[in-house]
Design an enzyme around this catalytic site. Structure first.
Site, PDB file in Angstrom:
ATOM      1  N   ASP A   1      -1.012  -0.010  -1.395  1.00  0.00           N
ATOM      2  CA  ASP A   1      -1.848  -0.580  -2.467  1.00  0.00           C
ATOM      3  C   ASP A   1      -2.850   0.391  -3.084  1.00  0.00           C
ATOM      4  O   ASP A   1      -3.325   0.159  -4.191  1.00  0.00           O
ATOM      5  CB  ASP A   1      -2.617  -1.802  -1.936  1.00  0.00           C
ATOM      6  CG  ASP A   1      -1.683  -2.900  -1.466  1.00  0.00           C
ATOM      7  OD1 ASP A   1      -0.554  -2.979  -1.973  1.00  0.00           O
ATOM      8  OD2 ASP A   1      -2.090  -3.684  -0.579  1.00  0.00           O
TER       9      ASP A   1
ATOM     10  N   ILE B   1      10.856  -3.863  -1.487  1.00  0.00           N
ATOM     11  CA  ILE B   1      11.561  -2.586  -1.664  1.00  0.00           C
ATOM     12  C   ILE B   1      10.525  -1.459  -1.825  1.00  0.00           C
ATOM     13  O   ILE B   1      10.753  -0.319  -1.436  1.00  0.00           O
ATOM     14  CB  ILE B   1      12.525  -2.674  -2.865  1.00  0.00           C
ATOM     15  CG1 ILE B   1      13.592  -1.605  -2.775  1.00  0.00           C
ATOM     16  CG2 ILE B   1      11.806  -2.604  -4.196  1.00  0.00           C
ATOM     17  CD1 ILE B   1      14.812  -1.896  -3.604  1.00  0.00           C
TER      18      ILE B   1
ATOM     19  N   ARG C   1      15.323   0.197 -17.508  1.00  0.00           N
ATOM     20  CA  ARG C   1      15.309   0.680 -18.883  1.00  0.00           C
ATOM     21  C   ARG C   1      16.721   0.764 -19.452  1.00  0.00           C
ATOM     22  O   ARG C   1      16.965   0.398 -20.594  1.00  0.00           O
ATOM     23  CB  ARG C   1      14.770   2.104 -18.887  1.00  0.00           C
ATOM     24  CG  ARG C   1      13.456   2.268 -19.503  1.00  0.00           C
ATOM     25  CD  ARG C   1      13.066   3.717 -19.237  1.00  0.00           C
ATOM     26  NE  ARG C   1      11.661   3.861 -19.312  1.00  0.00           N
ATOM     27  CZ  ARG C   1      10.986   3.830 -20.430  1.00  0.00           C
ATOM     28  NH1 ARG C   1      11.598   3.674 -21.575  1.00  0.00           N
ATOM     29  NH2 ARG C   1       9.683   3.938 -20.424  1.00  0.00           N
TER      30      ARG C   1
HETATM   31  O1  F6P Z   1      -0.764  -4.571   1.429  1.00  0.00           O
HETATM   32  C1  F6P Z   1       0.551  -4.185   1.202  1.00  0.00           C
HETATM   33  C2  F6P Z   1       1.338  -5.305   0.589  1.00  0.00           C
HETATM   34  O2  F6P Z   1       2.671  -4.869   0.383  1.00  0.00           O
HETATM   35  C3  F6P Z   1       0.771  -5.897  -0.691  1.00  0.00           C
HETATM   36  O3  F6P Z   1       1.012  -5.121  -1.832  1.00  0.00           O
HETATM   37  C4  F6P Z   1       1.415  -7.252  -0.738  1.00  0.00           C
HETATM   38  O4  F6P Z   1       0.635  -8.174  -1.452  1.00  0.00           O
HETATM   39  C5  F6P Z   1       1.456  -7.628   0.733  1.00  0.00           C
HETATM   40  O5  F6P Z   1       1.382  -6.409   1.473  1.00  0.00           O
HETATM   41  C6  F6P Z   1       2.694  -8.371   1.152  1.00  0.00           C
HETATM   42  O6  F6P Z   1       2.524  -8.765   2.474  1.00  0.00           O
HETATM   43  P1  F6P Z   1       3.697  -9.288   3.393  1.00  0.00           P
HETATM   44  O7  F6P Z   1       4.543  -8.113   3.813  1.00  0.00           O
HETATM   45  O8  F6P Z   1       2.995  -9.896   4.552  1.00  0.00           O
HETATM   46  O9  F6P Z   1       4.491 -10.258   2.590  1.00  0.00           O
END
Ligand code: F6P
Length: 319
Positions: free
Chosen positions: A127, A250, A154
């Site tokens: 993130d 992914i 694209r």
């Molecule tokens: O914090 C990393 C992240 O991939 C975020 O971007 C996303 O909102 C969240 O984790 C998804 O979490 P989980 O793997 O628990 O669904």
């Protein structure tokens, strides 16, 4: 400092393995014993701890995910579980702990440090949402994954003269969408840091069409809006066929980029040094290319400053 342990917590991020490798090998090189904690704070509470040697981290620098596994752990919110964890660490003779993860992992490390555990936190999350560091491990790889997906989308959007909406991750932070949009040449980006105007996007689609543009790419950070609903509305207003792709997890996998491997190695090395210097609650980061460290609580209190300049440039380049 004779024995240290390393663990990963929260969502995995490409490059975590490179950080684990660095902690283990630098630790051993400095004459320390190194242990691994499995499944983050959950494994810590349950004493899932094992010895690590140089070959335990062989062949992992290029691998996504985390060999130590990771988990979310609601139980760790209780004082009882945290005291149990501190006790487990004492029981295993662990003098210092390196935690690799996002803000949740950092908060846990800070709480443990208040119970007398020397803890160092390394930022590992796609993130890039921590304010004290320019980059978190995994962000660069995730960006490259987004770019690869955009390139493919694209091709098909161009062939069909469609609008392509791509939803990326970020958990309340627009970094992946902003930089992914910039590098991928998206026509519009929707991020939590900025209000968006659906009509403005539609106007841009009309303007692009009249200039002979074959497609329109909209990059959306998760949580900003319902992307399927947005697609329906855009199609209704512009009459241009619109498709949505949610990239999802992914973005969390794949071989880490060279940037993430190097960043992780440098941060891992510094984490061990900090423990050896007697630091008890430190966060490792990178600022202007230099590895830095600050107190974990201070790191957590620093909000990420949104880069207006990049955002404005992105708007100019995409118009
Ligand atoms: O914090 C990393 C992240 O991939 C975020 O971007 C996303 O909102 C969240 O984790 C998804 O979490 P989980 O793997 O628990 O669904």
């Amino acid at each position: 400092m004779r024995t240290i342990a390393v663990m990963t917590s929260g969502g995995d991020a490409p490059g975590m393995n490179a950080a684990i490798r660095a902690v283990v090998r630098v630790g051993l090189d400095k004459g320390l014993r190194v242990k691994g904690v499995q499944r983050g704070y959950k494994g810590l509470i349950n004493g899932e701890i094992f010895d690590m040697n140089r070959s335990a981290v062989a062949e992992i620098i290029q691998k996504g995910g985390t060999i130590l596994k990771t988990a979310s752990c609601d139980e760790f919110r209780t004082q009882e579980a945290r005291e149990r964890s501190a006790n487990v660490l004492r029981l295993f003779g662990i003098d210092g702990l390196v935690v690799i993860g996002g803000d949740g992992a950092f908060a846990g490390a800070s709480l443990l440090s208040k119970l007398g555990v020397a803890a160092v936190a390394i930022p590992g999350t796609i993130d890039n949402d921590l304010g004290y560091t320019d980059y978190t491990i995994g962000f660069d790889t995730a960006l490259n994954t987004v770019i690869e997906a955009i390139n493919k989308l694209r091709d098909t959007a161009n062939s069909h003269n469609r609008v392509s909406i791509v939803e990326v991750m970020g958990r309340g932070c627009g970094e992946i969408a902003l930089y992914g949009g910039l590098a991928g040449g998206a026509e519009s980006i929707l991020i939590p840091e900025k209000d968006f105007d659906k009509n403005e996007i539609c106007k841009k689609i009309f303007q692009g069409k009249s200039r002979g543009k074959l497609h329109h790419l909209v990059l959306v950070a998760e949580g900003v809006c319902d992307t399927n609903e947005l697609a329906r509305e855009i199609e209704e207003i512009t009459g241009v066929e619109t498709r949505t792709t949610i990239l999802g997890h992914i973005q969390r996998g794949g071989n880490p980029s060279a940037f993430d491997r190097i960043l992780a190695s440098r941060m891992g090395e510094r984490a061990v040094e900090l423990l050896m210097e007697g630091k008890t609650s430190s966060a490792v980061g990178i600022k202007n290319g230099e590895i830095i460290d600050i107190d974990i609580d201070e790191a957590l209190s620093m909000p990420r400053i949104f880069n207006e300049k990049i955002y404005n440039m992105m708007r100019i380049l995409s118009s």
